[in-house]
Scaffold this motif. Structure first.
Motif, PDB file in Angstrom:
ATOM      1  N   VAL A  85       0.838  -1.201   0.000  1.00 45.28           N
ATOM      2  CA  VAL A  85       0.000   0.000   0.000  1.00 45.28           C
ATOM      3  C   VAL A  85       0.871   1.247   0.000  1.00 45.28           C
ATOM      4  O   VAL A  85       0.580   2.228  -0.711  1.00 45.28           O
ATOM      5  N   HIS A  86       1.950   1.245   0.769  1.00 42.70           N
ATOM      6  CA  HIS A  86       2.863   2.386   0.802  1.00 42.70           C
ATOM      7  C   HIS A  86       3.433   2.668  -0.585  1.00 42.70           C
ATOM      8  O   HIS A  86       3.486   3.824  -1.031  1.00 42.70           O
ATOM      9  N   ARG A  87       3.843   1.606  -1.286  1.00 47.78           N
ATOM     10  CA  ARG A  87       4.387   1.781  -2.639  1.00 47.78           C
ATOM     11  C   ARG A  87       3.335   2.341  -3.594  1.00 47.78           C
ATOM     12  O   ARG A  87       3.585   3.281  -4.348  1.00 47.78           O
ATOM     13  N   LEU A  88       2.138   1.741  -3.533  1.00 47.77           N
ATOM     14  CA  LEU A  88       1.080   2.174  -4.454  1.00 47.77           C
ATOM     15  C   LEU A  88       0.598   3.581  -4.135  1.00 47.77           C
ATOM     16  O   LEU A  88       0.242   4.341  -5.038  1.00 47.77           O
ATOM     17  N   ARG A  89       0.585   3.934  -2.850  1.00 45.81           N
ATOM     18  CA  ARG A  89       0.132   5.271  -2.464  1.00 45.81           C
ATOM     19  C   ARG A  89       1.003   6.344  -3.128  1.00 45.81           C
ATOM     20  O   ARG A  89       0.499   7.345  -3.641  1.00 45.81           O
ATOM     21  N   LYS A  90       2.303   6.101  -3.168  1.00 48.51           N
ATOM     22  CA  LYS A  90       3.212   7.057  -3.808  1.00 48.51           C
ATOM     23  C   LYS A  90       3.022   7.043  -5.326  1.00 48.51           C
ATOM     24  O   LYS A  90       2.977   8.090  -5.967  1.00 48.51           O
ATOM     25  N   ARG A  91       2.884   5.845  -5.893  1.00 47.47           N
ATOM     26  CA  ARG A  91       2.783   5.729  -7.358  1.00 47.47           C
ATOM     27  C   ARG A  91       1.466   6.296  -7.868  1.00 47.47           C
ATOM     28  O   ARG A  91       1.441   7.068  -8.829  1.00 47.47           O
ATOM     29  N   GLY A 110      -0.507   8.324  -6.282  1.00 50.67           N
ATOM     30  CA  GLY A 110      -0.637   9.734  -5.926  1.00 50.67           C
ATOM     31  C   GLY A 110      -0.182  10.648  -7.047  1.00 50.67           C
ATOM     32  O   GLY A 110      -0.716  11.745  -7.237  1.00 50.67           O
ATOM     33  N   GLU A 111       0.802  10.191  -7.814  1.00 56.68           N
ATOM     34  CA  GLU A 111       1.282  10.959  -8.967  1.00 56.68           C
ATOM     35  C   GLU A 111       0.243  10.999 -10.084  1.00 56.68           C
ATOM     36  O   GLU A 111       0.338  11.822 -11.001  1.00 56.68           O
ATOM     37  N   LEU A 112      -0.745  10.112 -10.020  1.00 54.09           N
ATOM     38  CA  LEU A 112      -1.750   9.997 -11.078  1.00 54.09           C
ATOM     39  C   LEU A 112      -3.111  10.535 -10.643  1.00 54.09           C
ATOM     40  O   LEU A 112      -4.125  10.263 -11.288  1.00 54.09           O
ATOM     41  N   GLY A 113      -3.124  11.283  -9.550  1.00 53.32           N
ATOM     42  CA  GLY A 113      -4.367  11.912  -9.111  1.00 53.32           C
ATOM     43  C   GLY A 113      -5.277  11.003  -8.312  1.00 53.32           C
ATOM     44  O   GLY A 113      -6.480  11.259  -8.207  1.00 53.32           O
ATOM     45  N   LEU A 114      -4.713   9.929  -7.730  1.00 54.76           N
ATOM     46  CA  LEU A 114      -5.510   9.015  -6.921  1.00 54.76           C
ATOM     47  C   LEU A 114      -4.899   8.899  -5.535  1.00 54.76           C
ATOM     48  O   LEU A 114      -3.676   8.930  -5.386  1.00 54.76           O
ATOM     49  N   ALA A 115      -5.743   8.749  -4.541  1.00 54.57           N
ATOM     50  CA  ALA A 115      -5.273   8.619  -3.165  1.00 54.57           C
ATOM     51  C   ALA A 115      -5.767   7.314  -2.570  1.00 54.57           C
ATOM     52  O   ALA A 115      -6.897   6.892  -2.818  1.00 54.57           O
ATOM     53  N   ILE A 116      -4.906   6.677  -1.786  1.00 58.73           N
ATOM     54  CA  ILE A 116      -5.311   5.504  -1.009  1.00 58.73           C
ATOM     55  C   ILE A 116      -5.413   5.957   0.442  1.00 58.73           C
ATOM     56  O   ILE A 116      -4.406   6.246   1.087  1.00 58.73           O
ATOM     57  N   ARG A 117      -6.640   6.043   0.925  1.00 55.56           N
ATOM     58  CA  ARG A 117      -6.870   6.527   2.282  1.00 55.56           C
ATOM     59  C   ARG A 117      -6.970   5.357   3.250  1.00 55.56           C
ATOM     60  O   ARG A 117      -7.647   4.370   2.973  1.00 55.56           O
ATOM     61  N   THR A 118      -6.286   5.471   4.376  1.00 57.51           N
ATOM     62  CA  THR A 118      -6.358   4.453   5.415  1.00 57.51           C
ATOM     63  C   THR A 118      -7.569   4.698   6.308  1.00 57.51           C
ATOM     64  O   THR A 118      -7.774   5.810   6.792  1.00 57.51           O
ATOM     65  N   VAL A 119      -8.386   3.676   6.485  1.00 58.16           N
ATOM     66  CA  VAL A 119      -9.499   3.720   7.441  1.00 58.16           C
ATOM     67  C   VAL A 119      -9.084   2.829   8.602  1.00 58.16           C
ATOM     68  O   VAL A 119      -9.146   1.598   8.504  1.00 58.16           O
ATOM     69  N   ARG A 120      -8.603   3.439   9.653  1.00 55.46           N
ATOM     70  CA  ARG A 120      -7.967   2.687  10.735  1.00 55.46           C
ATOM     71  C   ARG A 120      -8.911   1.643  11.326  1.00 55.46           C
ATOM     72  O   ARG A 120     -10.055   1.923  11.643  1.00 55.46           O
ATOM     73  N   GLY A 121      -8.364   0.433  11.453  1.00 59.23           N
ATOM     74  CA  GLY A 121      -9.149  -0.662  11.990  1.00 59.23           C
ATOM     75  C   GLY A 121      -9.990  -1.377  10.963  1.00 59.23           C
ATOM     76  O   GLY A 121     -10.594  -2.413  11.268  1.00 59.23           O
ATOM     77  N   PHE A 122     -10.041  -0.856   9.718  1.00 55.36           N
ATOM     78  CA  PHE A 122     -10.867  -1.469   8.686  1.00 55.36           C
ATOM     79  C   PHE A 122     -10.059  -1.838   7.437  1.00 55.36           C
ATOM     80  O   PHE A 122     -10.060  -2.985   7.005  1.00 55.36           O
ATOM     81  N   GLY A 123      -9.381  -0.856   6.827  1.00 52.56           N
ATOM     82  CA  GLY A 123      -8.649  -1.153   5.603  1.00 52.56           C
ATOM     83  C   GLY A 123      -8.314   0.101   4.827  1.00 52.56           C
ATOM     84  O   GLY A 123      -7.932   1.120   5.410  1.00 52.56           O
ATOM     85  N   TYR A 124      -8.509   0.041   3.510  1.00 47.70           N
ATOM     86  CA  TYR A 124      -8.077   1.119   2.631  1.00 47.70           C
ATOM     87  C   TYR A 124      -9.157   1.456   1.608  1.00 47.70           C
ATOM     88  O   TYR A 124      -9.918   0.598   1.174  1.00 47.70           O
ATOM     89  N   VAL A 125      -9.178   2.734   1.204  1.00 51.04           N
ATOM     90  CA  VAL A 125     -10.146   3.223   0.225  1.00 51.04           C
ATOM     91  C   VAL A 125      -9.404   3.975  -0.880  1.00 51.04           C
ATOM     92  O   VAL A 125      -8.562   4.830  -0.593  1.00 51.04           O
TER      93      VAL A 125
END
Length: 235
Positions: A194-200, A202-217
Motif C-alpha cells: 500500500v505504501h508503494r502504491l500510495r506514492k505511485r 498519488g502521482e496519477l491523481g488518486l489517493a489511497i486513504r487508510t481507514v484505521r481498523g478497517f482497511g483502505y479506500v
C-alpha cells in the motif's frame, strides 16, 4: 483473482495452472475430492475449477458439499462426459458453467473471465477511475493513454481497489487475494505494498486513504496527491 483448481490429471493441472498464472491469477491445486471438501477451504477463493472424475470423492459430491455449506463462489466443471444428463445434473447441483475435455485453454480462460464479471456485476473487462484505466483481459494499466507498469502483486492490489473505488477494502481481503499456499504474505506485507502504491498512484491523481481498523479506500483527487504521513500507518 485467486482460483482453486481441483484436477487429478497432473499434466492437465500444470497446463491450466500455468495458463491462469499468465493471466495474473493465483492458483492452488488439489488432486483429491476429499481434500477439496475441507471445512472453509472454498471460502479462500473467488472461483473454482472442478473436475468431475476425482479420487476420494467425485466432483459432484464436492460441489454439493460446497453449496450445502453456503459457498457462493462461481464453479466451472470439467468433465470427460458429454452426456446431456451429466451437464444438467452439474448445473442443477450448483455449477455455473462446464467444459468438456479436451478443451482449449483460451476458451477456459474466457469462460472464467465471464464468470468473474458476472459475480462482480460487471459487463466489461475494463475498469476506470479518473484517468486511470485497467484492461483486465490484457493485464494492462494506463493513465491518460500512457502505460503504467506495476509488479503482479501491485497490479492485483490496484485491481481490488479500483473494483471497490470509494469503498473500504479490508486487510484480510487483501491478504486472502495476494497470498497463496506457497507464499508468506502477511498484514505487514500489505502495508508495504500500500505504501508503494500510495506514492505511485498519488502521482496519477488518486489517493489511497487508510481507514484505521478497517482497511483502505481508493479515491480520486482534483490534482496529484502527496501522501500524508498519518495515512501511511497501519490500517
Amino acid at each position: 483473482m485467486r482460483v482453486l483448481l481441483v484436477e487429478d490429471d497432473a499434466a492437465l493441472s500444470l497446463g491450466v495452472t500455468r495458463a491462469l498464472e499468465r493471466e495474473g491469477w493465483q492458483v492452488d491445486c488439489l488432486g483429491d475430492g476429499r481434500q477439496a471438501m475441507a471445512p472453509g477451504l472454498i471460502n479462500l477463493y473467488e472461483l473454482a475449477v472442478l473436475d468431475l472424475g476425482l479420487p476420494g470423492a467425485d466432483g459432484m459430491t464436492v460441489l454439493r458439499a460446497w453449496r450445502s455449506a453456503g459457498a457462493k463462489q462461481p464453479v466451472l466443471l470439467l468433465t470427460a462426459r458429454d452426456e446431456l444428463s451429466d451437464r444438467v445434473a452439474g448445473l442443477n447441483a450448483g455449477a455455473d458453467d462446464y467444459l468438456v475435455k479436451p478443451f482449449d485453454l483460451p476458451e477456459l480462460i474466457a469462460r472464467l473471465r465471464a464468470l468473474k464479471r458476472r459475480a462482480e456485476g460487471r459487463v466489461s473487462e475494463t475498469l476506470s477511475v479518473g484517468d486511470l484505466k485497467m484492461d483486465l483481459s490484457h493485464r494492462e494499466l494506463s493513465y491518460m493513454g500512457e502505460a503504467v507498469y506495476l509488479s503482479p502483486r501491485e497490479f492485483a492490489l490496484t485491481e481490488m481497489l479500483m473494483q471497490r473505488v470509494g469503498r473500504v477494502v479490508s486487510k484480510d481481503a487483501i491478504v486472502a487475494r495476494l497470498s497463496s499456499w506457497e507464499a508468506d504474505f502477511s498484514e505487514n506485507s500489505v502495508e508495504v505494498y500500500v505504501h508503494r502504491l500510495r506514492k505511485r498512484l498519488g502521482e496519477l491523481g488518486l489517493a489511497i486513504r487508510t481507514v484505521r481498523g478497517f482497511g483502505y479506500v481508493l479515491e480520486c483527487c482534483a490534482q496529484p496527491c502527496v501522501p500524508s504521513e498519518p495515512g501511511d500507518g497501519p490500517a
